[in-house]
Design an enzyme around this catalytic site. Sequence first.
Site, PDB file in Angstrom:
ATOM      1  N   PRO A  88       0.823  -1.222   0.000  1.00  0.00           N
ATOM      2  CA  PRO A  88       0.000   0.000   0.000  1.00  0.00           C
ATOM      3  C   PRO A  88       0.853   1.267   0.000  1.00  0.00           C
ATOM      4  CG  PRO A  88      -0.307  -1.283   2.037  1.00  0.00           C
ATOM      5  CD  PRO A  88       0.567  -2.081   1.148  1.00  0.00           C
ATOM      6  N   GLU A 115       3.270  -7.875   8.754  1.00  0.00           N
ATOM      7  CA  GLU A 115       3.354  -6.406   8.862  1.00  0.00           C
ATOM      8  C   GLU A 115       4.237  -5.815   7.770  1.00  0.00           C
ATOM      9  OE1 GLU A 115       1.319  -4.947  11.146  1.00  0.00           O
ATOM     10  OE2 GLU A 115       0.761  -7.045  11.412  1.00  0.00           O
ATOM     11  N   ARG A 153      -3.776  -8.364 -20.539  1.00  0.00           N
ATOM     12  CA  ARG A 153      -4.723  -8.070 -21.622  1.00  0.00           C
ATOM     13  C   ARG A 153      -4.148  -7.078 -22.635  1.00  0.00           C
ATOM     14  NH1 ARG A 153      -7.465  -3.577 -21.075  1.00  0.00           N
ATOM     15  NH2 ARG A 153      -9.344  -4.178 -22.220  1.00  0.00           N
TER      16      ARG A 153
HETATM   17  N1  ADE Z   1      -0.734  -5.207   0.027  1.00  0.00           N
HETATM   18  C1  ADE Z   1      -1.624  -4.859   0.972  1.00  0.00           C
HETATM   19  N2  ADE Z   1      -2.420  -3.886   0.545  1.00  0.00           N
HETATM   20  C2  ADE Z   1      -2.027  -3.573  -0.722  1.00  0.00           C
HETATM   21  C3  ADE Z   1      -2.455  -2.640  -1.703  1.00  0.00           C
HETATM   22  N3  ADE Z   1      -3.466  -1.796  -1.466  1.00  0.00           N
HETATM   23  N4  ADE Z   1      -1.815  -2.617  -2.884  1.00  0.00           N
HETATM   24  C4  ADE Z   1      -0.784  -3.450  -3.105  1.00  0.00           C
HETATM   25  N5  ADE Z   1      -0.338  -4.349  -2.230  1.00  0.00           N
HETATM   26  C5  ADE Z   1      -0.941  -4.423  -1.048  1.00  0.00           C
END
Ligand code: ADE
Length: 197
Positions: A88, A115, A153
Amino acid sequence: MRFDILTLFPAMFSSPFQESILGKAIEKGLIEIRAVNIRDFTLDKHRIVDDAPYGGGQGMVMKVEPIARAMEWVKSQDSSAWRIYLTPQGRRFDQEKARTLSSRSHLVLLCGRYEGVDERVRELLVDEEISIGDYVLTGGELAAMVVIDAVSRLVPGVLGSDQSAEEDSFSDFLLEYPQYTRPSHFKGKDVPEVLLS
Ligand code: ADE
């Protein structure tokens, strides 16, 4: 085009890519998807892949050595492989990024769990970090699937005709007009007259 997924849960990838368009693309040899189990790159009896964080804190951190060995193994087969860590904290994935990645011949997708990964993985073992959106998943596996689907794709031959990828909503960032098929009348919602003539 080739995809190697580095994961602790390779079984998650066994069925999603057997279906539909990507299943056919694999059969045709246009794309190749391999799930690599990071645990297979441990050297200890208990096959440990995570450990408590230095300095304390909640949860477990994925260890650097098994990931390093797995990455080295992939790189030894193809030094041009482009290594992506799904997190994230990464740069937001979008259609432009999918297009850029589709010009590469080999992507390695590292899926984090717990984590996160030891910081040295980020410093030494990946070329790029990608997020699929501002929310936290339980791991990178679903994010890797999203990236593989969107990139595949765009590989020539994967869609019925090369045109379809170019004509769709995002290729020119305009919304495609709505589509209809039979019946022409449904619960008071009718197909626009102009499409019926
Ligand atoms: N791992 C956990 N959340 C994620 C996300 N939003 N995008 C990519 N990998 C992740």
